[in-house]
Design a protein around this motif. Structure first.
Motif, PDB file in Angstrom:
ATOM      1  N   LYS A   1     -20.663 -74.663 -28.832  1.00 40.88           N
ATOM      2  CA  LYS A   1     -19.941 -75.871 -28.127  1.00 40.88           C
ATOM      3  C   LYS A   1     -20.569 -77.035 -28.627  1.00 40.88           C
ATOM      4  CE  LYS A   1     -17.674 -73.251 -24.438  1.00 40.88           C
ATOM      5  NZ  LYS A   1     -17.556 -72.932 -23.148  1.00 40.88           N
ATOM      6  N   VAL A   2     -21.782 -77.095 -28.894  1.00 39.80           N
ATOM      7  CA  VAL A   2     -22.804 -78.225 -29.421  1.00 39.80           C
ATOM      8  C   VAL A   2     -22.047 -78.718 -30.989  1.00 39.80           C
ATOM      9  CG1 VAL A   2     -25.028 -78.888 -30.095  1.00 39.80           C
ATOM     10  CG2 VAL A   2     -24.499 -77.667 -28.064  1.00 39.80           C
ATOM     11  N   HIS A   3     -22.059 -77.791 -31.847  1.00 39.15           N
ATOM     12  CA  HIS A   3     -21.605 -78.170 -33.132  1.00 39.15           C
ATOM     13  C   HIS A   3     -21.247 -76.728 -33.708  1.00 39.15           C
ATOM     14  CE1 HIS A   3     -21.522 -79.648 -37.345  1.00 39.15           C
ATOM     15  NE2 HIS A   3     -21.782 -80.609 -36.635  1.00 39.15           N
TER      16      HIS A   3
ATOM     17  N   MET B   1     -30.808 -82.680 -31.728  1.00 39.76           N
ATOM     18  CA  MET B   1     -29.587 -82.528 -31.543  1.00 39.76           C
ATOM     19  C   MET B   1     -28.780 -83.381 -30.526  1.00 39.76           C
ATOM     20  SD  MET B   1     -29.142 -78.370 -31.609  1.00 39.76           S
ATOM     21  CE  MET B   1     -30.746 -77.955 -30.796  1.00 39.76           C
ATOM     22  N   GLY B   2     -29.560 -84.255 -29.746  1.00 43.08           N
ATOM     23  CA  GLY B   2     -29.051 -85.330 -29.106  1.00 43.08           C
ATOM     24  C   GLY B   2     -28.838 -84.595 -27.655  1.00 43.08           C
ATOM     25  N   ILE B   3     -29.049 -83.548 -27.284  1.00 45.52           N
ATOM     26  CA  ILE B   3     -28.776 -82.737 -26.122  1.00 45.52           C
ATOM     27  C   ILE B   3     -29.340 -83.415 -24.834  1.00 45.52           C
ATOM     28  CG2 ILE B   3     -28.822 -80.478 -24.611  1.00 45.52           C
ATOM     29  CD1 ILE B   3     -28.363 -79.074 -27.445  1.00 45.52           C
ATOM     30  N   SER B   4     -28.503 -83.589 -23.801  1.00 47.95           N
ATOM     31  CA  SER B   4     -29.001 -84.332 -22.697  1.00 47.95           C
ATOM     32  C   SER B   4     -30.238 -83.281 -21.843  1.00 47.95           C
ATOM     33  CB  SER B   4     -28.154 -84.534 -21.416  1.00 47.95           C
ATOM     34  OG  SER B   4     -28.730 -84.764 -20.286  1.00 47.95           O
TER      35      SER B   4
ATOM     36  N   TYR C   1     -28.963 -73.562 -19.757  1.00 46.49           N
ATOM     37  CA  TYR C   1     -28.702 -73.569 -21.254  1.00 46.49           C
ATOM     38  C   TYR C   1     -27.579 -74.040 -21.748  1.00 46.49           C
ATOM     39  CZ  TYR C   1     -24.702 -70.469 -20.691  1.00 46.49           C
ATOM     40  OH  TYR C   1     -23.441 -70.124 -20.189  1.00 46.49           O
ATOM     41  N   ARG C   2     -27.518 -74.381 -23.032  1.00 47.14           N
ATOM     42  CA  ARG C   2     -26.185 -74.812 -23.749  1.00 47.14           C
ATOM     43  C   ARG C   2     -25.762 -73.749 -24.593  1.00 47.14           C
ATOM     44  NH1 ARG C   2     -25.360 -80.264 -23.931  1.00 47.14           N
ATOM     45  NH2 ARG C   2     -23.436 -79.917 -25.150  1.00 47.14           N
TER      46      ARG C   2
ATOM     47  N   GLU D   1     -23.714 -65.742 -27.458  1.00 42.74           N
ATOM     48  CA  GLU D   1     -24.412 -65.475 -28.822  1.00 42.74           C
ATOM     49  C   GLU D   1     -25.468 -66.231 -29.348  1.00 42.74           C
ATOM     50  OE1 GLU D   1     -22.448 -63.438 -32.973  1.00 42.74           O
ATOM     51  OE2 GLU D   1     -21.824 -65.379 -32.281  1.00 42.74           O
ATOM     52  N   ALA D   2     -25.021 -67.653 -29.237  1.00 42.66           N
ATOM     53  CA  ALA D   2     -26.018 -68.810 -29.918  1.00 42.66           C
ATOM     54  C   ALA D   2     -26.329 -69.524 -28.474  1.00 42.66           C
ATOM     55  CB  ALA D   2     -25.511 -69.343 -31.356  1.00 42.66           C
ATOM     56  N   ALA D   3     -27.505 -69.979 -28.353  1.00 46.30           N
ATOM     57  CA  ALA D   3     -27.796 -70.886 -27.178  1.00 46.30           C
ATOM     58  C   ALA D   3     -29.155 -71.377 -27.317  1.00 46.30           C
ATOM     59  CB  ALA D   3     -27.718 -69.799 -25.733  1.00 46.30           C
TER      60      ALA D   3
END
Length: 217
Positions: A117-119, A101-104, A112-113, A66-68
């Motif tokens: 689950k990120v925040h 967001m500090g995502i690798s 995708y992420r 739903e959100a990525a």
């Protein structure tokens, strides 16, 4: 099929480039026509209805939740739409998810992420967008501006010169030798590569390749 292009608040530059509201998208051809999900860009995708999946040439196929956050793509990518698709898309520059967001970057390049689950805040943003979509596009813009502005505190200004380097590489469409780049910005090649990687999560060589691919996307 309706498409609305919205302009983010100027304080979000250079990370956030535009907002796109899609309504009643029924095929991958509609996605391609709008030149979405091209090389060298990242996207936040909030799916309101339907489904959206991708098959990058250099990666396994995947379907977005739903959100990525997805991309940047460094290769050709084919989309698959389960429609009708309604979605809100945020077009970012190539390294915004890392900077904000500090995502690798390794975890999202050609993949995708799941933002939930990120925040936890992103699940709330997705719900706020669902409500805003029922009102008007200005409400959508306000929700996105607010959510993204809250991330600006995560960025560092100490290495702002890297943003200038990124802009210069984009202007040159990736046709810049690393030695020439270091000379132009009065630093050593090693320092330039280290700082570029620290800020963007990408090596300048990889970013150059992304830009060169983008020229032909």
């Amino acid at each position: 099929m309706n498409t609305y292009i919205l302009h983010p608040d100027t304080t979000l530059h250079p990370f956030v480039q535009q907002y796109i509201v899609l309504e009643n998208i029924t095929s991958a051809a509609d996605i391609a026509e709008k030149r979405l999900f091209t090389a060298g860009k990242q996207y936040l995708v909030f799916i309101q209805q339907g489904g959206l999946a991708f098959k990058p040439a250099d990666h396994a196929a995947f379907e977005l939740p739903e959100a990525a956050v997805t991309g940047p793509f460094t290769c050709r990518v084919d989309a698959r739409v389960t429609g009708p698709l309604n979605a809100v898309i945020v077009q970012l520059n190539a390294y915004a998810s890392h900077r904000l967001m500090g995502i690798s970057m390794e975890s999202v390049t050609n993949y995708y992420r799941n933002l939930a689950k990120v925040h936890p805040r992103w699940a709330q943003t997705a719900q706020e967008l669902r409500t805003a979509m029922a009102l008007d596009t200005e409400s959508v813009r306000r929700v996105l501006d607010s959510a993204l502005a809250s991330l600006l505190a995560n960025q560092t200004s100490a290495l702002r010169q890297v943003d200038e380097i990124v802009d210069y590489l984009a202007e040159q469409k990736g046709k810049v030798a690393m030695l020439d780049l270091a000379l132009r910005f009065k630093t050593s090649r090693h320092t330039l590569e280290r700082q570029f990687m620290e800020v963007t999560g990408l090596t300048p060589q990889l970013y150059n390749r992304i830009l060169r691919k983008q020229r032909y996307a």
